[in-house]
Write an enzyme that holds these catalytic residues in place. Sequence first.
Site, PDB file in Angstrom:
ATOM      1  N   HIS A  19      -2.808  -5.536  -6.147  1.00 46.73           N
ATOM      2  CA  HIS A  19      -3.040  -6.739  -5.354  1.00 46.73           C
ATOM      3  C   HIS A  19      -4.533  -7.080  -5.330  1.00 46.73           C
ATOM      4  O   HIS A  19      -5.387  -6.250  -5.628  1.00 46.73           O
ATOM      5  CB  HIS A  19      -2.509  -6.570  -3.928  1.00 46.73           C
ATOM      6  CG  HIS A  19      -3.089  -5.411  -3.200  1.00 46.73           C
ATOM      7  ND1 HIS A  19      -2.590  -4.129  -3.314  1.00 46.73           N
ATOM      8  CD2 HIS A  19      -4.139  -5.314  -2.341  1.00 46.73           C
ATOM      9  CE1 HIS A  19      -3.292  -3.304  -2.560  1.00 46.73           C
ATOM     10  NE2 HIS A  19      -4.256  -3.999  -1.961  1.00 46.73           N
ATOM     11  N   HIS A  66      -8.573  -8.242   2.095  1.00 43.60           N
ATOM     12  CA  HIS A  66      -7.681  -8.917   1.155  1.00 43.60           C
ATOM     13  C   HIS A  66      -7.681 -10.413   1.441  1.00 43.60           C
ATOM     14  O   HIS A  66      -7.505 -10.803   2.600  1.00 43.60           O
ATOM     15  CB  HIS A  66      -6.254  -8.391   1.307  1.00 43.60           C
ATOM     16  CG  HIS A  66      -6.161  -6.908   1.266  1.00 43.60           C
ATOM     17  ND1 HIS A  66      -6.207  -6.126   2.409  1.00 43.60           N
ATOM     18  CD2 HIS A  66      -6.025  -6.051   0.228  1.00 43.60           C
ATOM     19  CE1 HIS A  66      -6.114  -4.857   2.056  1.00 43.60           C
ATOM     20  NE2 HIS A  66      -5.993  -4.784   0.748  1.00 43.60           N
ATOM     21  N   HIS A 103       0.802  -1.225   0.000  1.00 40.80           N
ATOM     22  CA  HIS A 103       0.000   0.000   0.000  1.00 40.80           C
ATOM     23  C   HIS A 103       0.839   1.281   0.000  1.00 40.80           C
ATOM     24  O   HIS A 103       0.284   2.371  -0.061  1.00 40.80           O
ATOM     25  CB  HIS A 103      -0.942   0.006   1.211  1.00 40.80           C
ATOM     26  CG  HIS A 103      -2.068  -0.969   1.099  1.00 40.80           C
ATOM     27  ND1 HIS A 103      -1.963  -2.271   1.525  1.00 40.80           N
ATOM     28  CD2 HIS A 103      -3.306  -0.841   0.596  1.00 40.80           C
ATOM     29  CE1 HIS A 103      -3.102  -2.892   1.302  1.00 40.80           C
ATOM     30  NE2 HIS A 103      -3.936  -2.049   0.740  1.00 40.80           N
ATOM     31  N   CYS A 119     -14.547  -4.922   3.706  1.00 42.39           N
ATOM     32  CA  CYS A 119     -13.587  -5.021   2.616  1.00 42.39           C
ATOM     33  C   CYS A 119     -12.276  -5.537   3.183  1.00 42.39           C
ATOM     34  O   CYS A 119     -12.037  -5.461   4.390  1.00 42.39           O
ATOM     35  CB  CYS A 119     -13.388  -3.688   1.906  1.00 42.39           C
ATOM     36  SG  CYS A 119     -12.942  -2.335   2.978  1.00 42.39           S
ATOM     37  N   GLU A 167      -4.261   2.623  -2.726  1.00 36.84           N
ATOM     38  CA  GLU A 167      -5.012   1.397  -3.019  1.00 36.84           C
ATOM     39  C   GLU A 167      -4.899   1.102  -4.507  1.00 36.84           C
ATOM     40  O   GLU A 167      -5.563   1.732  -5.324  1.00 36.84           O
ATOM     41  CB  GLU A 167      -6.487   1.563  -2.635  1.00 36.84           C
ATOM     42  CG  GLU A 167      -6.743   1.609  -1.151  1.00 36.84           C
ATOM     43  CD  GLU A 167      -6.571   0.264  -0.464  1.00 36.84           C
ATOM     44  OE1 GLU A 167      -6.103  -0.693  -1.104  1.00 36.84           O
ATOM     45  OE2 GLU A 167      -6.898   0.175   0.726  1.00 36.84           O
ATOM     46  N   TRP A 201     -12.195   4.498  -1.853  1.00 36.95           N
ATOM     47  CA  TRP A 201     -12.631   3.510  -2.828  1.00 36.95           C
ATOM     48  C   TRP A 201     -14.142   3.287  -2.836  1.00 36.95           C
ATOM     49  O   TRP A 201     -14.673   2.599  -3.706  1.00 36.95           O
ATOM     50  CB  TRP A 201     -11.933   2.170  -2.563  1.00 36.95           C
ATOM     51  CG  TRP A 201     -12.231   1.604  -1.198  1.00 36.95           C
ATOM     52  CD1 TRP A 201     -13.283   0.802  -0.845  1.00 36.95           C
ATOM     53  CD2 TRP A 201     -11.472   1.796  -0.002  1.00 36.95           C
ATOM     54  NE1 TRP A 201     -13.238   0.501   0.496  1.00 36.95           N
ATOM     55  CE2 TRP A 201     -12.127   1.100   1.046  1.00 36.95           C
ATOM     56  CE3 TRP A 201     -10.296   2.491   0.289  1.00 36.95           C
ATOM     57  CZ2 TRP A 201     -11.656   1.070   2.350  1.00 36.95           C
ATOM     58  CZ3 TRP A 201      -9.824   2.466   1.601  1.00 36.95           C
ATOM     59  CH2 TRP A 201     -10.495   1.772   2.609  1.00 36.95           C
ATOM     60  N   GLU A 248     -15.155  -9.140  11.347  1.00 37.75           N
ATOM     61  CA  GLU A 248     -15.402  -7.732  11.632  1.00 37.75           C
ATOM     62  C   GLU A 248     -16.765  -7.477  12.256  1.00 37.75           C
ATOM     63  O   GLU A 248     -16.893  -6.649  13.156  1.00 37.75           O
ATOM     64  CB  GLU A 248     -15.278  -6.896  10.349  1.00 37.75           C
ATOM     65  CG  GLU A 248     -13.861  -6.811   9.832  1.00 37.75           C
ATOM     66  CD  GLU A 248     -13.709  -5.792   8.706  1.00 37.75           C
ATOM     67  OE1 GLU A 248     -14.684  -5.068   8.381  1.00 37.75           O
ATOM     68  OE2 GLU A 248     -12.602  -5.722   8.143  1.00 37.75           O
ATOM     69  N   GLU A 266      -5.822  -1.842  -6.483  1.00 35.15           N
ATOM     70  CA  GLU A 266      -6.504  -3.103  -6.206  1.00 35.15           C
ATOM     71  C   GLU A 266      -7.249  -3.667  -7.406  1.00 35.15           C
ATOM     72  O   GLU A 266      -7.825  -2.935  -8.210  1.00 35.15           O
ATOM     73  CB  GLU A 266      -7.479  -2.925  -5.033  1.00 35.15           C
ATOM     74  CG  GLU A 266      -6.742  -2.666  -3.732  1.00 35.15           C
ATOM     75  CD  GLU A 266      -7.623  -2.697  -2.509  1.00 35.15           C
ATOM     76  OE1 GLU A 266      -7.095  -3.036  -1.431  1.00 35.15           O
ATOM     77  OE2 GLU A 266      -8.815  -2.378  -2.609  1.00 35.15           O
ATOM     78  N   TYR A 281      -8.849  -0.431  -9.621  1.00 29.78           N
ATOM     79  CA  TYR A 281      -8.729   0.995  -9.374  1.00 29.78           C
ATOM     80  C   TYR A 281      -7.402   1.342  -8.724  1.00 29.78           C
ATOM     81  O   TYR A 281      -6.686   0.481  -8.226  1.00 29.78           O
ATOM     82  CB  TYR A 281      -9.891   1.513  -8.514  1.00 29.78           C
ATOM     83  CG  TYR A 281     -10.101   0.754  -7.229  1.00 29.78           C
ATOM     84  CD1 TYR A 281      -9.304   0.965  -6.115  1.00 29.78           C
ATOM     85  CD2 TYR A 281     -11.120  -0.185  -7.138  1.00 29.78           C
ATOM     86  CE1 TYR A 281      -9.500   0.266  -4.940  1.00 29.78           C
ATOM     87  CE2 TYR A 281     -11.328  -0.893  -5.966  1.00 29.78           C
ATOM     88  CZ  TYR A 281     -10.519  -0.655  -4.871  1.00 29.78           C
ATOM     89  OH  TYR A 281     -10.713  -1.365  -3.717  1.00 29.78           O
TER      90      TYR A 281
END
Length: 197
Positions: free
Chosen positions: A48, A85, A41, A83, A130, A175, A103, A132, A119
Site C-alpha cells: 500500500h 498513509h 497490515h 509517517c 509493513e 522501517w 500529529e 509499503e 519495503y
Amino acid sequence: MPTTPATATHSSSDGTADAIMLELVDENGTTIGTAEKLAAHQAPGQLHRAFSVFLFDEQGRLLLQRRALGKYHSPGVWSNTCCGHPYPGEAPFAAAARRTYEELGISPSLLAAAGTVRYNHPDPASGLVEQEFNHLFVGMAQEALKPDPEEVEETAFVTAAELAERHARAPFSAWFMTVLDAARPAVRELTGPSAGW
C-alpha cells in the site's frame, strides 16, 4: 482535520470515524484498489501507499518523534518526524503536510519530495507487517511544536551523531533506517555537508 476532497469522505456527519481505507498499489506504485488499514497490515501484508517525512531545524538536526503508547502499531518507539498513509485519491505530498500538522501541530516549510522506497518490514512485537510503497519528503520545522498526545509521546531534535547513539540504545520503528537511508541524498542537499547526514 482540514477538509479536502479526499478527507471529506473519511468522517461521517455524526462525527464518528469511518473505517480508514488505504490505497493498494502494485510494485510500480500504480493504484490497484483499496483495503481497510488494519487488514492491509495483517500478515503477510498488502502493498500500500505510504509517506515518511523528515524535518530539520536551522542547525540541521532531525526532528524525531516517539510514537504514543496507545497506538496499535509500533507504540512507544522512536521514528522519523511523521509517517502515515494517504487516503485513497489524496496526493502523498498533501497527506504528508496534513498528517504532520495533525500529529505535531506545525506546517512544514520547504517540504520537497525525496523519492520513493519499497519495503517489507514485519513488526515482531505486534505481528503486523509493513508492505509499503513509501513516498519520502524532507523539509524544515520552523514553528513551535504542538504535539497531539494521542499520536506523539515525545519529540527530540538530534544531530547525526546523537541519532547513532540513540538508535544503539532505544527502540526505533522497524522501517526507520530504511526510509532514512533512502532519503539521505535529499537530506544532505537540504542540510548541507557540515550537518553530517
